[in-house]
Design a protein around this motif. Structure first.
Motif, PDB file in Angstrom:
ATOM      1  N   ALA A 196       0.835  -1.205   0.000  1.00  0.00           N
ATOM      2  CA  ALA A 196       0.000   0.000   0.000  1.00  0.00           C
ATOM      3  C   ALA A 196       0.866   1.251   0.000  1.00  0.00           C
ATOM      4  O   ALA A 196       1.937   1.282   0.590  1.00  0.00           O
ATOM      5  N   VAL A 197       0.367   2.277  -0.676  1.00  0.00           N
ATOM      6  CA  VAL A 197       0.979   3.598  -0.679  1.00  0.00           C
ATOM      7  C   VAL A 197      -0.028   4.561  -0.072  1.00  0.00           C
ATOM      8  O   VAL A 197      -1.172   4.628  -0.515  1.00  0.00           O
ATOM      9  N   LEU A 198       0.378   5.284   0.952  1.00  0.00           N
ATOM     10  CA  LEU A 198      -0.487   6.286   1.568  1.00  0.00           C
ATOM     11  C   LEU A 198       0.214   7.633   1.515  1.00  0.00           C
ATOM     12  O   LEU A 198       1.407   7.722   1.822  1.00  0.00           O
ATOM     13  N   ASP A 199      -0.506   8.664   1.109  1.00  0.00           N
ATOM     14  CA  ASP A 199       0.095   9.990   1.173  1.00  0.00           C
ATOM     15  C   ASP A 199      -0.737  10.898   2.053  1.00  0.00           C
ATOM     16  O   ASP A 199      -1.946  10.743   2.166  1.00  0.00           O
ATOM     17  N   GLY A 200      -0.035  11.810   2.724  1.00  0.00           N
ATOM     18  CA  GLY A 200      -0.722  12.704   3.644  1.00  0.00           C
ATOM     19  C   GLY A 200       0.250  13.648   4.312  1.00  0.00           C
ATOM     20  O   GLY A 200       1.198  14.131   3.698  1.00  0.00           O
ATOM     21  N   ARG A 201       0.007  13.908   5.592  1.00  0.00           N
ATOM     22  CA  ARG A 201       0.858  14.826   6.340  1.00  0.00           C
ATOM     23  C   ARG A 201       1.492  14.165   7.561  1.00  0.00           C
ATOM     24  O   ARG A 201       2.443  14.684   8.117  1.00  0.00           O
ATOM     25  N   ASP A 202       0.929  13.040   7.997  1.00  0.00           N
ATOM     26  CA  ASP A 202       1.450  12.400   9.211  1.00  0.00           C
ATOM     27  C   ASP A 202       1.549  10.885   9.057  1.00  0.00           C
ATOM     28  O   ASP A 202       1.492  10.150  10.026  1.00  0.00           O
ATOM     29  N   ILE A 203       1.718  10.421   7.830  1.00  0.00           N
ATOM     30  CA  ILE A 203       1.736   8.970   7.593  1.00  0.00           C
ATOM     31  C   ILE A 203       2.990   8.341   8.199  1.00  0.00           C
ATOM     32  O   ILE A 203       2.909   7.362   8.936  1.00  0.00           O
ATOM     33  N   GLY A 204       4.152   8.924   7.904  1.00  0.00           N
ATOM     34  CA  GLY A 204       5.397   8.357   8.421  1.00  0.00           C
ATOM     35  C   GLY A 204       5.632   8.616   9.893  1.00  0.00           C
ATOM     36  O   GLY A 204       6.369   7.873  10.547  1.00  0.00           O
ATOM     37  N   THR A 205       5.001   9.653  10.433  1.00  0.00           N
ATOM     38  CA  THR A 205       5.234  10.005  11.841  1.00  0.00           C
ATOM     39  C   THR A 205       4.214   9.389  12.793  1.00  0.00           C
ATOM     40  O   THR A 205       4.554   9.012  13.912  1.00  0.00           O
ATOM     41  N   VAL A 206       2.950   9.293  12.363  1.00  0.00           N
ATOM     42  CA  VAL A 206       1.881   8.871  13.273  1.00  0.00           C
ATOM     43  C   VAL A 206       1.135   7.621  12.789  1.00  0.00           C
ATOM     44  O   VAL A 206       0.983   6.654  13.529  1.00  0.00           O
ATOM     45  N   ILE A 207       0.677   7.651  11.551  1.00  0.00           N
ATOM     46  CA  ILE A 207      -0.167   6.553  11.052  1.00  0.00           C
ATOM     47  C   ILE A 207       0.642   5.278  10.857  1.00  0.00           C
ATOM     48  O   ILE A 207       0.255   4.203  11.302  1.00  0.00           O
ATOM     49  N   CYS A 208       1.778   5.390  10.191  1.00  0.00           N
ATOM     50  CA  CYS A 208       2.599   4.208   9.873  1.00  0.00           C
ATOM     51  C   CYS A 208       4.069   4.446  10.225  1.00  0.00           C
ATOM     52  O   CYS A 208       4.932   4.483   9.338  1.00  0.00           O
ATOM     53  N   PRO A 209       4.372   4.588  11.523  1.00  0.00           N
ATOM     54  CA  PRO A 209       5.768   4.838  11.902  1.00  0.00           C
ATOM     55  C   PRO A 209       6.697   3.681  11.561  1.00  0.00           C
ATOM     56  O   PRO A 209       7.918   3.863  11.520  1.00  0.00           O
ATOM     57  N   ASP A 210       6.128   2.491  11.293  1.00  0.00           N
ATOM     58  CA  ASP A 210       6.949   1.328  10.947  1.00  0.00           C
ATOM     59  C   ASP A 210       6.935   1.036   9.448  1.00  0.00           C
ATOM     60  O   ASP A 210       7.315  -0.064   9.020  1.00  0.00           O
ATOM     61  N   ALA A 211       6.502   2.001   8.645  1.00  0.00           N
ATOM     62  CA  ALA A 211       6.461   1.808   7.188  1.00  0.00           C
ATOM     63  C   ALA A 211       7.843   1.440   6.658  1.00  0.00           C
ATOM     64  O   ALA A 211       8.863   1.943   7.139  1.00  0.00           O
ATOM     65  N   GLU A 212       7.845   0.549   5.669  1.00  0.00           N
ATOM     66  CA  GLU A 212       9.126   0.116   5.090  1.00  0.00           C
ATOM     67  C   GLU A 212       9.829   1.243   4.335  1.00  0.00           C
ATOM     68  O   GLU A 212      11.058   1.277   4.258  1.00  0.00           O
ATOM     69  N   VAL A 213       9.053   2.149   3.759  1.00  0.00           N
ATOM     70  CA  VAL A 213       9.620   3.302   3.050  1.00  0.00           C
ATOM     71  C   VAL A 213       8.890   4.566   3.507  1.00  0.00           C
ATOM     72  O   VAL A 213       7.662   4.595   3.584  1.00  0.00           O
ATOM     73  N   LYS A 214       9.675   5.601   3.825  1.00  0.00           N
ATOM     74  CA  LYS A 214       9.087   6.900   4.179  1.00  0.00           C
ATOM     75  C   LYS A 214       9.730   7.976   3.315  1.00  0.00           C
ATOM     76  O   LYS A 214      10.957   8.119   3.323  1.00  0.00           O
ATOM     77  N   LEU A 215       8.903   8.689   2.599  1.00  0.00           N
ATOM     78  CA  LEU A 215       9.373   9.802   1.782  1.00  0.00           C
ATOM     79  C   LEU A 215       8.722  11.090   2.275  1.00  0.00           C
ATOM     80  O   LEU A 215       7.542  11.088   2.642  1.00  0.00           O
TER      81      LEU A 215
END
Length: 202
Positions: free
Chosen positions: A103-122
């Motif tokens: 899955a790809v999610l875009d937003g403002r807090d995906i890497g910090t709050v929603i998916c802090p364990d995401a395999e890739v953070k841009l």
């Protein structure tokens, strides 16, 4: 197997275009989380309480044809600053992120709050003037009458509100890879994002 790509950044930075392109390239599901807040903001403009609007959000609400207007964008930024609204939408986003097949999610807090364990953070960004030019072009193509100065002011107000809110402020995750698209074409930006994701999968 799940594989999550979290793409954050301010409005008109190119994150949505990049997210859609990489999701298609890799065959991942895509969620524009900003639409959740825009749809909530739109329902609030129609007279609903913001928290009730978020809790009662339906899939059909994400398909309204006026979600990209400046008025709805400002409403989205306002409701996004309400902790109870964000809480109501967190579970939906996290479940989407961990679906099988990636899955790809875009937003403002995906890497910090929603998916802090995401395999890739841009974290996708661009200069204010360039972002305003892009958004102005987009709005004009949709028939909206707005000046470049108005768009720039609108973006700066949203940036300030999104960055200053107490809950899930707009900022890069500590381990996010910064992608400045100011001087990039769409193809160049997408290629760079694909390169990062490929490396994470290797």
């Amino acid at each position: 197997m799940s594989f999550t790509v979290a793409i954050d950044g301010p409005a008109a930075s190119g994150k949505g275009t990049i997210s859609r392109a990489v999701s298609e390239f890799f065959g991942y599901a895509y969620l524009d989380t900003g639409l959740l807040y825009r749809a909530t903001g739109r329902r609030m403009l129609q007279g609903l309480d913001a928290v009730e609007a978020a809790q009662g959000l339906q899939a059909a609400d994400l398909e309204a044809d006026d979600l990209r207007t400046a008025e709805v964008g400002q409403a989205a930024s306002r409701v996004a600053a309400i902790p109870e609204v964000r809480a109501a939408l967190v579970d939906f986003q996290r479940a989407f992120a961990r679906r099988s097949g990636g899955a790809v999610l875009d937003g403002r807090d995906i890497g910090t709050v929603i998916c802090p364990d995401a395999e890739v953070k841009l974290y996708v960004t661009a200069g204010d003037d360039e972002r305003a030019r892009r958004r102005h072009k987009e709005l004009c193509e949709k028939g909206q009458e707005v000046t470049l100065e108005e768009v720039l002011d609108d973006l700066r107000i949203r940036d300030a509100r999104d960055s200053a809110r107490a809950t899930a402020p707009l900022k890069p995750a500590d381990d996010a890879i910064l992608l400045d698209t100011s001087a990039m074409t769409i193809d160049q930006a997408v290629a760079q994002a694909i390169k990062v994701i490929d490396a994470a999968q290797a």
